[in-house]
Design an enzyme around this catalytic site. Sequence first.
Site, mmCIF file in Angstrom:
data_model
loop_
_atom_site.group_PDB
_atom_site.id
_atom_site.type_symbol
_atom_site.label_atom_id
_atom_site.label_comp_id
_atom_site.label_asym_id
_atom_site.label_seq_id
_atom_site.Cartn_x
_atom_site.Cartn_y
_atom_site.Cartn_z
ATOM 1 N N HIS A 63 -7.912 12.547 11.081
ATOM 2 C CA HIS A 63 -8.986 12.928 10.160
ATOM 3 C C HIS A 63 -8.458 13.676 8.941
ATOM 4 C CE1 HIS A 63 -11.937 12.747 13.770
ATOM 5 N NE2 HIS A 63 -11.802 11.575 13.192
ATOM 6 N N HIS A 64 -7.136 13.546 8.678
ATOM 7 C CA HIS A 64 -6.617 14.300 7.527
ATOM 8 C C HIS A 64 -7.183 13.771 6.219
ATOM 9 C CE1 HIS A 64 -3.986 10.836 7.273
ATOM 10 N NE2 HIS A 64 -3.592 11.241 6.089
ATOM 11 N N ARG A 65 -7.645 12.514 6.242
ATOM 12 C CA ARG A 65 -8.403 11.948 5.107
ATOM 13 C C ARG A 65 -9.590 11.220 5.702
ATOM 14 N NH1 ARG A 65 -5.616 11.005 -0.501
ATOM 15 N NH2 ARG A 65 -4.096 12.668 -0.310
ATOM 16 N N LYS A 93 0.161 3.550 7.959
ATOM 17 C CA LYS A 93 0.010 2.439 7.011
ATOM 18 C C LYS A 93 -0.753 2.905 5.767
ATOM 19 C CE LYS A 93 -1.179 -1.307 9.134
ATOM 20 N NZ LYS A 93 -1.911 -2.425 9.783
ATOM 21 N N ASP A 98 -0.756 4.547 -0.045
ATOM 22 C CA ASP A 98 -1.682 5.396 -0.804
ATOM 23 C C ASP A 98 -3.123 4.910 -0.747
ATOM 24 O OD1 ASP A 98 0.271 7.258 -1.596
ATOM 25 O OD2 ASP A 98 0.910 5.961 -3.241
ATOM 26 N N LYS A 105 -8.915 2.432 14.907
ATOM 27 C CA LYS A 105 -8.878 1.046 15.394
ATOM 28 C C LYS A 105 -9.941 0.888 16.465
ATOM 29 C CE LYS A 105 -6.154 -2.577 14.757
ATOM 30 N NZ LYS A 105 -5.424 -2.773 13.502
ATOM 31 N N SER A 362 -9.141 -3.925 1.628
ATOM 32 C CA SER A 362 -10.331 -3.310 2.230
ATOM 33 C C SER A 362 -10.742 -2.077 1.430
ATOM 34 C CB SER A 362 -10.042 -2.864 3.673
ATOM 35 O OG SER A 362 -10.270 -3.914 4.578
HETATM 36 N N1 GLU Z 1 -6.844 -4.921 10.826
HETATM 37 C C1 GLU Z 1 -6.095 -4.801 9.633
HETATM 38 C C2 GLU Z 1 -4.865 -3.946 9.857
HETATM 39 O O1 GLU Z 1 -4.351 -3.858 10.967
HETATM 40 C C3 GLU Z 1 -6.949 -4.344 8.449
HETATM 41 C C4 GLU Z 1 -7.593 -3.016 8.594
HETATM 42 C C5 GLU Z 1 -8.616 -2.697 7.493
HETATM 43 O O2 GLU Z 1 -8.777 -3.501 6.588
HETATM 44 O O3 GLU Z 1 -9.233 -1.646 7.589
HETATM 45 O O4 GLU Z 1 -4.304 -3.408 8.964
#
Ligand code: GLU
Length: 471
Positions: A63-65, A93, A98, A105, A362
Amino acid sequence: MSSQTSFFKSVENYVDKAAAYTDIPRGLVEQIKACNLVLQIRFPVRIGNDYEVIEAYRVQHSHHRMPTKGGIRYAESVDQDEVMALAALMTYKCALVDVPFGGAKGGIKINPAKYTTEQLQNITRRYTAELVKKNFIGPGIDVPAPDYGTGPREMAWILDTYQALRHGEVDSIGCVTGKPVTQNGIRGRAEATGRGVYYGLRECVSHEGDMKKIGLTTGMAGKTMVVQGLGNVGSNTALISQQEGDVKIIGISEREGSIYSANGINVEKLLAFRKDTGSIIGFPGTEHIGDAQAALEIACDILVPAALENQITSANADRIKAKIIAEAANGPVSADADPILLKKGIVILPDFYINAGGVTVSYFEWLKNLSHHRFGRLENRFQHNAFERIVTKVEEMTGKSISDREHEFLTRGGTEIELVNSGLEDTMITAYQQIRETFLQHPDIHDVRTAAFVCSLKKIAGDYISMGIFP
Ligand code: GLU
């Protein structure tokens, strides 16, 4: 999931290895590694004349962002450990590229092929309702997206369920990304992960010194590539690499087996062939070389595992003959295979860098949703008119006129897809440059994964420190 090391534990081990190259306080490293919230759900769904108890999860790793962000997968492999590991990878990731989100997930433990569309819709809607009930979804809370086994259709069901339960919320369309373009999605999201893999690879192979070390020349053109998995990520990586990078795809594998052709495989035609016949086996000009794992062992410049985790393990790592592995899937190289591959001199572009294109676009979709307007809508005509004036002036000053085609090309304003793709390209290049800078600062780091974790860790630690939580 391999029985030896838990997937989540192996992500933690990578982080510990990288943390040793930083001066981040130990307690802060522990906080960064920990999963902040884990939701375990069981709900009934009517299947035929009976009910089935469905097992599902949503994990918010950090939850840091805010909001937290990450896909939802439908697979039989789903369990709490897997979802926790994948949520953690999302944190690293997002930081690396950034994208200002924490990692999350979700997963539902089902094989979607066993259910009708209606049953899948019921499962998706019920899962969403559970998330709403627990305040685990919302444009400022936690924003799901597609992952293995899900796509725009499921995202549209999630949005519709959310809006039914949160009627009137002005930013509700930003509660999920990867939606169909017609339902508040963004152009370019569907192919974003594969396109990002291509941009990341192209940047990696552009550095002469780095390529020399592994016996390759620079540039994508003519490089041989093998792709495992023709789902969304694998098929787009193969297509874009072939069409835009002139890469030679010599091997492809899917559930039904692996095919090989030294002369190259036309990916577009192969995808059409599989649609017609249900299989890649028998595609003209190719040889059937074995099961779904066989392609991994083909000698090639670039190997792209784009299926599930743990495809390259200590059992087959010795037989991998690629120069570069691009982890398009999440966790395709197991923790025990990683050192074996590195020892062989293979460059591994880690999942949380090379497949970050999906979450990057996204993020663009979420920005579009919150701003309630399409990128380019306000400035497109303005840019066109400005360029028009410049071109006309240049023509006047030089006394030379250009063709209509050149005119049209020079004066066009950016469309949504062009802006998305250029933002994605810039993101993948910038992140790779940051990883390379880390190498220059730490000559004792020898693998891209550790360098990339160092970059992410420093950014996340910086966030915590600026919040005043840690000194
Ligand atoms: N499921 C993708 C991933 O592992 C996309 C996640 C997203 O777009 O929030 O990066």
